[in-house]
Design a protein around this motif. Structure first.
Motif, PDB file in Angstrom:
ATOM      1  N   UNK A 152      -2.343  11.652   9.259  1.00 58.15           N
ATOM      2  CA  UNK A 152      -2.380  10.479  10.132  1.00 58.15           C
ATOM      3  C   UNK A 152      -3.431   9.463   9.688  1.00 58.15           C
ATOM      4  N   UNK A 153      -4.618   9.936   9.337  1.00 61.45           N
ATOM      5  CA  UNK A 153      -5.694   9.023   8.930  1.00 61.45           C
ATOM      6  C   UNK A 153      -5.305   8.243   7.685  1.00 61.45           C
ATOM      7  N   UNK A 154      -4.617   8.909   6.775  1.00 61.77           N
ATOM      8  CA  UNK A 154      -4.172   8.226   5.556  1.00 61.77           C
ATOM      9  C   UNK A 154      -3.112   7.189   5.869  1.00 61.77           C
ATOM     10  N   UNK A 155      -2.193   7.541   6.734  1.00 58.62           N
ATOM     11  CA  UNK A 155      -1.145   6.605   7.136  1.00 58.62           C
ATOM     12  C   UNK A 155      -1.750   5.363   7.773  1.00 58.62           C
ATOM     13  N   UNK A 156      -2.702   5.545   8.666  1.00 59.38           N
ATOM     14  CA  UNK A 156      -3.341   4.401   9.319  1.00 59.38           C
ATOM     15  C   UNK A 156      -4.028   3.507   8.302  1.00 59.38           C
ATOM     16  N   UNK A 157      -4.655   4.097   7.295  1.00 57.22           N
ATOM     17  CA  UNK A 157      -5.336   3.297   6.282  1.00 57.22           C
ATOM     18  C   UNK A 157      -4.336   2.491   5.460  1.00 57.22           C
ATOM     19  N   UNK A 158      -3.210   3.089   5.117  1.00 58.85           N
ATOM     20  CA  UNK A 158      -2.195   2.377   4.343  1.00 58.85           C
ATOM     21  C   UNK A 158      -1.657   1.166   5.099  1.00 58.85           C
ATOM     22  N   UNK A 159      -1.427   1.323   6.395  1.00 64.52           N
ATOM     23  CA  UNK A 159      -0.775   0.251   7.163  1.00 64.52           C
ATOM     24  C   UNK A 159      -1.773  -0.661   7.871  1.00 64.52           C
ATOM     25  N   UNK A 207       0.832  -1.211   0.000  1.00 63.38           N
ATOM     26  CA  UNK A 207       0.000   0.000   0.000  1.00 63.38           C
ATOM     27  C   UNK A 207       0.863   1.256   0.000  1.00 63.38           C
ATOM     28  N   UNK A 208       1.885   1.258   0.854  1.00 64.80           N
ATOM     29  CA  UNK A 208       2.778   2.410   0.923  1.00 64.80           C
ATOM     30  C   UNK A 208       3.535   2.596  -0.393  1.00 64.80           C
ATOM     31  N   UNK A 209       3.966   1.486  -0.966  1.00 60.61           N
ATOM     32  CA  UNK A 209       4.731   1.551  -2.215  1.00 60.61           C
ATOM     33  C   UNK A 209       3.865   2.089  -3.360  1.00 60.61           C
ATOM     34  N   UNK A 258      -2.091  -4.670  11.114  1.00 58.80           N
ATOM     35  CA  UNK A 258      -2.669  -4.745  12.451  1.00 58.80           C
ATOM     36  C   UNK A 258      -2.115  -3.679  13.390  1.00 58.80           C
ATOM     37  N   UNK A 259      -2.843  -3.434  14.481  1.00 54.67           N
ATOM     38  CA  UNK A 259      -2.425  -2.414  15.462  1.00 54.67           C
ATOM     39  C   UNK A 259      -2.050  -1.114  14.750  1.00 54.67           C
ATOM     40  N   UNK A 260      -2.834  -0.760  13.713  1.00 52.79           N
ATOM     41  CA  UNK A 260      -2.445   0.324  12.822  1.00 52.79           C
ATOM     42  C   UNK A 260      -2.443   1.688  13.503  1.00 52.79           C
ATOM     43  N   UNK A 261      -3.279   1.860  14.515  1.00 50.85           N
ATOM     44  CA  UNK A 261      -3.277   3.121  15.254  1.00 50.85           C
ATOM     45  C   UNK A 261      -1.948   3.285  15.999  1.00 50.85           C
ATOM     46  N   UNK A 262      -1.584   2.234  16.717  1.00 48.74           N
ATOM     47  CA  UNK A 262      -0.345   2.225  17.488  1.00 48.74           C
ATOM     48  C   UNK A 262       0.879   2.341  16.585  1.00 48.74           C
ATOM     49  N   UNK A 263       0.873   1.588  15.500  1.00 48.75           N
ATOM     50  CA  UNK A 263       2.028   1.589  14.605  1.00 48.75           C
ATOM     51  C   UNK A 263       2.157   2.915  13.849  1.00 48.75           C
ATOM     52  N   UNK A 286       7.505  11.613   2.136  1.00 52.77           N
ATOM     53  CA  UNK A 286       6.096  11.255   1.956  1.00 52.77           C
ATOM     54  C   UNK A 286       5.429  10.897   3.284  1.00 52.77           C
ATOM     55  N   UNK A 287       6.141  10.141   4.124  1.00 52.22           N
ATOM     56  CA  UNK A 287       5.555   9.796   5.415  1.00 52.22           C
ATOM     57  C   UNK A 287       5.463  11.012   6.318  1.00 52.22           C
TER      58      UNK A 287
END
Length: 213
Positions: free
Chosen positions: A68-75, A51-53, A79-84, A62-63
């Motif tokens: 933040x919301x977009x980053x969480x969706x990509x990752x 997804x990131x690629x 799992x644990x996407x909020x934390x990560x 880019x990061x």
């Protein structure tokens, strides 16, 4: 009795050959992958990295600019996407504020100083720090993961009370301090645990390491 650490490595390498690990196209991607792989399978990490690629987001700029919301969706697949997402934003913040956004400047730190710096960052524990040191900084650090501990326990090299640094020392005390050797050994341990030394119903009878039991 000294565990046959080097003999085990030679047996694994003869059986499997080079593992070409860590699978990443850049040092930055490797670090992101090391953070995302916490508490999940690598297959899930691959989906998040994909997804990131696809969104050209596997780089510092880019990061840094990603909402933040977009980053969480990509990752999300990792799992644990909020934390990560917190961990990745902490990575970006520290690189920007302490090292001008440069991995080269970060990796000018060596050995204990680099490890201490990484361990001060939110979301980076000893295993993740050592992965970054070994695979991205290309400095010697032996990575201890659940597979490493499983192999060591089943061969009675450690007991259940052994801590992370105790297990790492078992390897570093019995091997030359060599980045490529540490790299291959870690990857080979992962491979043997997936193929033979599984968590449940290990196939000891056919395992290439059965002679060491």
């Amino acid at each position: 009795m000294t565990p046959p650490i080097y003999d085990v490595y030679n047996t694994l390498f003869s059986h499997y050959g080079k593992q070409h690990w860590w699978p990443a196209e850049s040092r930055f991607e490797m670090i992101v992958g090391a953070i995302l792989t916490q508490n999940t399978a690598w297959t899930n990490v691959e989906k998040a990295l994909s997804n990131l690629r696809k969104n050209q987001a596997l780089n510092f700029q880019s990061l840094e600019n990603a909402p933040r919301e977009q980053l969480m969706e990509w990752i999300r697949p990792a799992g644990f996407f909020n934390q990560k997402a917190d961990y990745l934003q902490e990575l970006i913040s520290n690189l920007r504020n302490k090292f001008d956004g440069s991995l080269d400047k970060l990796f000018n730190l060596e050995g204990a100083a680099l490890r201490t710096e990484l361990l001060s960052w939110k979301g980076i524990g000893k295993e993740t720090a050592d992965c970054i040191i070994l695979y991205a900084a290309r400095q010697p650090a032996f990575v201890v993961d659940a597979y490493t501990k499983r192999i060591c326990r089943r061969h009675s090299w450690i007991d259940d009370k052994a801590k992370y640094d105790d297990v790492a020392k078992l390897f570093t005390d019995n091997l030359p301090e060599d980045v490529q050797l540490f790299n291959e050994y870690h990857a080979l341990i992962v491979r043997i645990c997936k193929d033979y030394c599984t968590a449940r119903k290990p196939n000891c009878k056919d395992c290439p390491l059965k002679k060491f039991l």
